[in-house]
Design a protein around this motif. Sequence first.
Motif, PDB file in Angstrom:
ATOM      1  N   HIS B  38      -7.397 -66.582  12.552  1.00 53.01           N
ATOM      2  CA  HIS B  38      -7.719 -67.170  11.251  1.00 53.01           C
ATOM      3  C   HIS B  38      -8.716 -66.289  10.501  1.00 53.01           C
ATOM      4  CE1 HIS B  38     -10.883 -68.791  13.861  1.00 53.01           C
ATOM      5  NE2 HIS B  38     -11.637 -68.781  12.780  1.00 53.01           N
ATOM      6  N   THR B  40     -11.960 -65.236   8.370  1.00 51.80           N
ATOM      7  CA  THR B  40     -13.357 -65.655   8.371  1.00 51.80           C
ATOM      8  C   THR B  40     -14.160 -64.690   7.511  1.00 51.80           C
ATOM      9  OG1 THR B  40     -15.283 -65.991   9.753  1.00 51.80           O
ATOM     10  CG2 THR B  40     -13.706 -64.397  10.526  1.00 51.80           C
ATOM     11  N   PHE B  54     -19.608 -70.993   4.929  1.00 55.56           N
ATOM     12  CA  PHE B  54     -18.812 -69.938   5.557  1.00 55.56           C
ATOM     13  C   PHE B  54     -19.207 -69.706   7.006  1.00 55.56           C
ATOM     14  CE2 PHE B  54     -18.983 -69.121   1.030  1.00 55.56           C
ATOM     15  CZ  PHE B  54     -17.635 -69.003   0.722  1.00 55.56           C
ATOM     16  N   ASP B  56     -19.192 -69.620  10.729  1.00 52.35           N
ATOM     17  CA  ASP B  56     -18.050 -69.671  11.644  1.00 52.35           C
ATOM     18  C   ASP B  56     -18.539 -69.253  13.022  1.00 52.35           C
ATOM     19  OD1 ASP B  56     -15.758 -69.520  13.043  1.00 52.35           O
ATOM     20  OD2 ASP B  56     -14.722 -68.132  11.674  1.00 52.35           O
ATOM     21  N   ALA B  59     -16.966 -66.226  14.733  1.00 52.49           N
ATOM     22  CA  ALA B  59     -17.269 -64.905  14.180  1.00 52.49           C
ATOM     23  C   ALA B  59     -18.655 -64.436  14.596  1.00 52.49           C
ATOM     24  CB  ALA B  59     -17.167 -64.940  12.658  1.00 52.49           C
TER      25      ALA B  59
END
Lengths: 327, 326
Positions: B38, B40, B54, B56, B59
């Motif tokens: 996905h 990121t 944002f 994540d 990440a």
Amino acid sequence: MIPFLVRRALSSVPTLLGISVLTFAILNLLPNDPIQVWSGGGYYSAEAVEHLRSELRLEQSPAARYASWGLALLRGDLGRSMRDGRPVAAVIVSALPWTLLLNFCSVILIYGVAVPFGLFGASSPGSIADRLGRALLILLYAVPSFAAALLLQQWFAVRLGWLPLQGVPDRGATALGTTASLARHLLLPTICLALSGWALVARYARAAFRSALGREFLAVARAKGLSRLRASGHVVANTAVPFITLLATIVPGLAGGSVIVEQIFSLPGVGRLYLTSIEARDYPVVVGLTLLSAVLVLSGHLLVDVLYLVVDPRIRSGLLDERSDAA
Amino acid sequence: MQPESRPAIFVVLATALAGLLAPLLANDRPILARVGGHLTAPALAELPIVGRLFDDPSANLVDWGAAPAPLQTGAPRVLLMPPVPYSYRGIHLDEALRPPSRSHWMGTDALGRDLLARVLHGASLSLLVGFGATALALLIGFCLGALAVMRGGLLDLLIVRVVDVVACFPPFVLALAFMAALGRGGVWPMVAGIGLSRWTTIARYVRGEILRHRGGAVWISARAAGAGGVRLVVRHLLPLLAAPLAVLASFGVANAIVLESGLSFLGFGVSPPAPSWGSILAEARGSLDAAWWPVFFPSAALVIVLSSLCAAAESAAAGESRVTRS
């Protein structure tokens, strides 16, 4: 004139009182008292802490300490430094010469450069040199003293090795040698401190000279056969008043700026003492220095008033008229 | 706004924008990447306020500095890197004190951190403190100055005295003391400390100007129309004072930035590794004999922003005196 001055001086007493109260309040708001700072967060034994607390009278309330400090001040006693027990007055007096010398040199440098600059700009307004000069001064005004200090240190002390990086002069074998060393050590700090003043004074000078140059007395002086130089002497005399006011606005700024300049150049002046005293929570020294700087600012205002009276007969007679009106 | 002040205002706004978007402009984490199938945006997670949208966790675990993994399915893939692919805190000791080059436009500092990234991130701090402290000073100065005139009497006397007292302190020392009392190392104590020590000029000016208007045409007509004290000051007198206050404010922002960077320079600023132009310069002191770039670039950034602010204030003041004369 004397009653006026006495009244002006007395009106600053409440201000000084307020300053001492505010300083005490801020100092007691600071986290960590002196002993906590010195012990680095608890490396002293409990007895040692207890002993120090009672010796420095820290167990008393701030209000009680303020009262005893105020009573001592009435006897002319500023207390003792918490760090080394020396009298506060002696600590400050030993640091004062550096700061006074630095500020005095800066004022000389500011006026020595800016007044001729302004005179030149006023005599040829709008010329390319005038506009370039003004742009240059705005640019210099925008260089913070510490950035200037680093750039100058890097260039003149490290690269070229012409001037010492920092520190105080060594006592030379001869008086001449000592003076030369002093001058070499003070040159860079003086320039750094003067930077922000140049633009201010030059702009004032330019505006003042421009208005003076258009006045009749100059034409008369020139018509009587005075040289350009002698005539510009008259111009300077006629524009003295705004320069005096300017001095009162510049000097407090210089005193504040010398905190950072003294720190960078390792000069043991009042500014550096201020900083280290706040860091070490040396309450009596901080209060003493704050009062000193306040007295300097206030007496600067007073001095300006006096100089006005001396320099400008119109203001003097205006003041006398006002008083006779009141009476 | 004066046309001749536009370039200066543009420079200040551009610097503010660069500071605000610094995490997108200079970051060692990609703006856009694909992790485990996905999309990121790790760099965006460092933006102020909107950043948490944002955030994540998957990440955060990726080491973006490592050599790109072989193209296997599910391995993290960088799609878009920021234009300056270094973080302000990324220490690379083998890259220490590199002169300006194609890969490090402003060179690197003694810890191998990219100076351009640090100067960009420092812009946000300097301008935030500059504008924040000035806004606070304007608020305090305007309210107290207006209050002094509107209430008058004993309160007026008291406010004038307080202004005299605060103005007597060297701003540097006062800001330092306020900051220490409010808790050192954060951005907001700095904004508050500098703001609290710089409002006296504004209070004096506002008090003087409102006194000048008292009993004047604006005052009487607003009163006659039924305006109360607050409405009179805010709706009728504030617009008259807005232009000169803007001049005072832009000099105020410049002064606050000088104060902020000076305090940071002496080590009283925001805690490291967060960069300020002042603290970058303080770190450059250690390599004074080896490199010019750590001193030059932060100084240049300061001088450009400060001279723009001064130039904007100057032309605004000149424009204003033109308006009042005509």
